[in-house]
Design a protein around this motif. Sequence first.
Motif, mmCIF file in Angstrom:
data_model
loop_
_atom_site.group_PDB
_atom_site.id
_atom_site.type_symbol
_atom_site.label_atom_id
_atom_site.label_comp_id
_atom_site.label_asym_id
_atom_site.label_seq_id
_atom_site.Cartn_x
_atom_site.Cartn_y
_atom_site.Cartn_z
ATOM 1 N N TYR A 103 -2.630 -3.569 -1.345
ATOM 2 C CA TYR A 103 -2.179 -2.453 -0.572
ATOM 3 C C TYR A 103 -0.657 -2.222 -0.683
ATOM 4 O O TYR A 103 -0.142 -2.890 -1.652
ATOM 5 C CB TYR A 103 -2.477 -2.872 0.984
ATOM 6 C CG TYR A 103 -1.623 -4.059 1.335
ATOM 7 C CD1 TYR A 103 -0.558 -3.776 1.714
ATOM 8 C CD2 TYR A 103 -2.287 -5.364 1.117
ATOM 9 C CE1 TYR A 103 0.007 -5.153 2.205
ATOM 10 C CE2 TYR A 103 -1.531 -6.385 1.567
ATOM 11 C CZ TYR A 103 -0.348 -6.341 2.277
ATOM 12 O OH TYR A 103 0.145 -7.507 2.564
ATOM 13 N N CYS A 104 -0.094 -1.075 -0.084
ATOM 14 C CA CYS A 104 1.344 -0.882 -0.303
ATOM 15 C C CYS A 104 1.970 -0.748 1.047
ATOM 16 O O CYS A 104 1.281 -0.413 2.129
ATOM 17 C CB CYS A 104 1.350 0.451 -1.237
ATOM 18 S SG CYS A 104 2.880 0.650 -1.668
ATOM 19 N N GLU A 106 5.308 0.666 3.083
ATOM 20 C CA GLU A 106 6.577 1.666 3.151
ATOM 21 C C GLU A 106 7.469 0.987 3.709
ATOM 22 O O GLU A 106 7.269 0.870 5.143
ATOM 23 C CB GLU A 106 6.298 3.137 3.416
ATOM 24 C CG GLU A 106 6.965 4.352 2.978
ATOM 25 C CD GLU A 106 6.452 5.550 3.520
ATOM 26 O OE1 GLU A 106 6.512 5.967 4.410
ATOM 27 O OE2 GLU A 106 5.842 6.091 2.194
ATOM 28 N N CYS A 137 8.396 2.022 -1.744
ATOM 29 C CA CYS A 137 7.115 1.554 -1.470
ATOM 30 C C CYS A 137 7.089 0.238 -2.147
ATOM 31 O O CYS A 137 7.618 -0.006 -3.193
ATOM 32 C CB CYS A 137 6.040 2.468 -2.215
ATOM 33 S SG CYS A 137 6.256 4.026 -1.256
ATOM 34 N N GLU A 139 4.449 -2.637 -3.539
ATOM 35 C CA GLU A 139 2.901 -3.020 -3.670
ATOM 36 C C GLU A 139 2.631 -4.479 -3.436
ATOM 37 O O GLU A 139 3.338 -5.359 -4.097
ATOM 38 C CB GLU A 139 2.432 -2.376 -5.058
ATOM 39 C CG GLU A 139 0.809 -2.475 -5.075
ATOM 40 C CD GLU A 139 0.394 -1.832 -6.472
ATOM 41 O OE1 GLU A 139 -0.786 -1.952 -6.737
ATOM 42 O OE2 GLU A 139 1.299 -1.526 -7.088
ATOM 43 N N MET A 185 -0.150 1.256 3.535
ATOM 44 C CA MET A 185 -1.015 2.546 2.872
ATOM 45 C C MET A 185 -1.870 1.631 1.738
ATOM 46 O O MET A 185 -1.668 0.372 1.271
ATOM 47 C CB MET A 185 -0.271 3.514 2.063
ATOM 48 C CG MET A 185 0.638 4.084 3.044
ATOM 49 S SD MET A 185 1.918 5.147 2.228
ATOM 50 C CE MET A 185 2.912 3.757 1.299
ATOM 51 N N THR A 187 -2.560 2.900 -1.132
ATOM 52 C CA THR A 187 -1.861 3.047 -2.433
ATOM 53 C C THR A 187 -0.310 3.614 -2.110
ATOM 54 O O THR A 187 -0.055 4.251 -1.259
ATOM 55 C CB THR A 187 -2.382 4.242 -3.297
ATOM 56 O OG1 THR A 187 -2.737 5.407 -2.456
ATOM 57 C CG2 THR A 187 -3.927 3.824 -3.816
ATOM 58 N N CYS A 188 0.602 3.444 -3.295
ATOM 59 C CA CYS A 188 1.884 3.623 -2.862
ATOM 60 C C CYS A 188 2.258 5.298 -3.261
ATOM 61 O O CYS A 188 1.307 5.892 -4.255
ATOM 62 C CB CYS A 188 2.840 3.008 -4.161
ATOM 63 S SG CYS A 188 2.721 1.294 -3.704
ATOM 64 N N SER A 189 2.959 5.992 -2.679
ATOM 65 C CA SER A 189 3.201 7.383 -3.011
ATOM 66 C C SER A 189 4.705 7.660 -3.109
ATOM 67 O O SER A 189 5.024 8.725 -3.392
ATOM 68 C CB SER A 189 2.789 8.261 -1.823
ATOM 69 O OG SER A 189 3.297 7.571 -0.634
ATOM 70 N N CYS A 190 5.525 6.663 -3.367
ATOM 71 C CA CYS A 190 6.857 6.830 -3.650
ATOM 72 C C CYS A 190 7.093 7.031 -5.098
ATOM 73 O O CYS A 190 6.273 6.789 -6.187
ATOM 74 C CB CYS A 190 7.601 5.441 -3.241
ATOM 75 S SG CYS A 190 7.806 5.200 -1.527
ATOM 76 N N SER A 192 8.284 6.474 -8.901
ATOM 77 C CA SER A 192 8.319 5.164 -9.764
ATOM 78 C C SER A 192 9.796 4.563 -9.599
ATOM 79 O O SER A 192 9.670 3.162 -9.307
ATOM 80 C CB SER A 192 7.929 5.389 -11.201
ATOM 81 O OG SER A 192 8.942 6.257 -11.712
ATOM 82 N N SER A 195 9.445 2.469 -6.357
ATOM 83 C CA SER A 195 8.256 1.695 -6.128
ATOM 84 C C SER A 195 8.567 0.144 -6.667
ATOM 85 O O SER A 195 8.913 0.107 -7.959
ATOM 86 C CB SER A 195 6.961 2.484 -6.928
ATOM 87 O OG SER A 195 6.815 3.705 -6.158
#
Length: 199
Positions: A103-104, A106, A137, A139, A185, A187-190, A192, A195
């Motif tokens: 999971y990720c 934030e 983010c 992970e 979350m 998945t990560c949405s930040c 790269s 992240s």
Amino acid sequence: CCHDYVEVCPVIPCLVSQWSVWSGCAEPCKTTYRVRRRHIIQEPRNGGEPCPPLEERAGCVEYWTWQGTECKQSLIPALITTGGFGKARKKRAAAGGNDRAGYCVEFQLVAVTPRCLQSHHSYTQWMQYLREGHTVCVECQHPALDSKSQHCYGDGSGSKKNQLLHWQAVGNPQCKGTWKRIRQMNTCSCPSVHSFLFI
């Protein structure tokens, strides 16, 4: 000196190979380092540029002993590294038949020590993107994912809203700070550059 010195004895700089792949961690079950090396292809001659460093080290943590048993320890504060480190780790996990879902999380960075901006080695440049006020983010993936709790150490699960949590960059103990957990979350949405990865 001969008039044709430059043609007869040209300046030849040092020439080195590409970096090797990163090694595994030097020791299991503790914050330590990994190594990559390159070798000299051509020695400098006639006043050519000297050779650059042939070895680099970066921080890492290995969660399994050399005998194959899982390490039993809590790593707090949260230890983070660049997201790029996860690619090789995912390959190793898949090869070992372990595909536990991660999971990720934030976070909003609250405080960052100035030493993060003074990391000039290629393997520590990711620390320069740790800036106060930015959202990042992080992970959580195998093997940092604890088999019993199904969480990464220091991820802030169970913390109160707006509670300040501590983190440290692996590879530079002087790069550390605090952040606030925003949300978890799948998945990560930040981007790269923002992240990262729980070690």
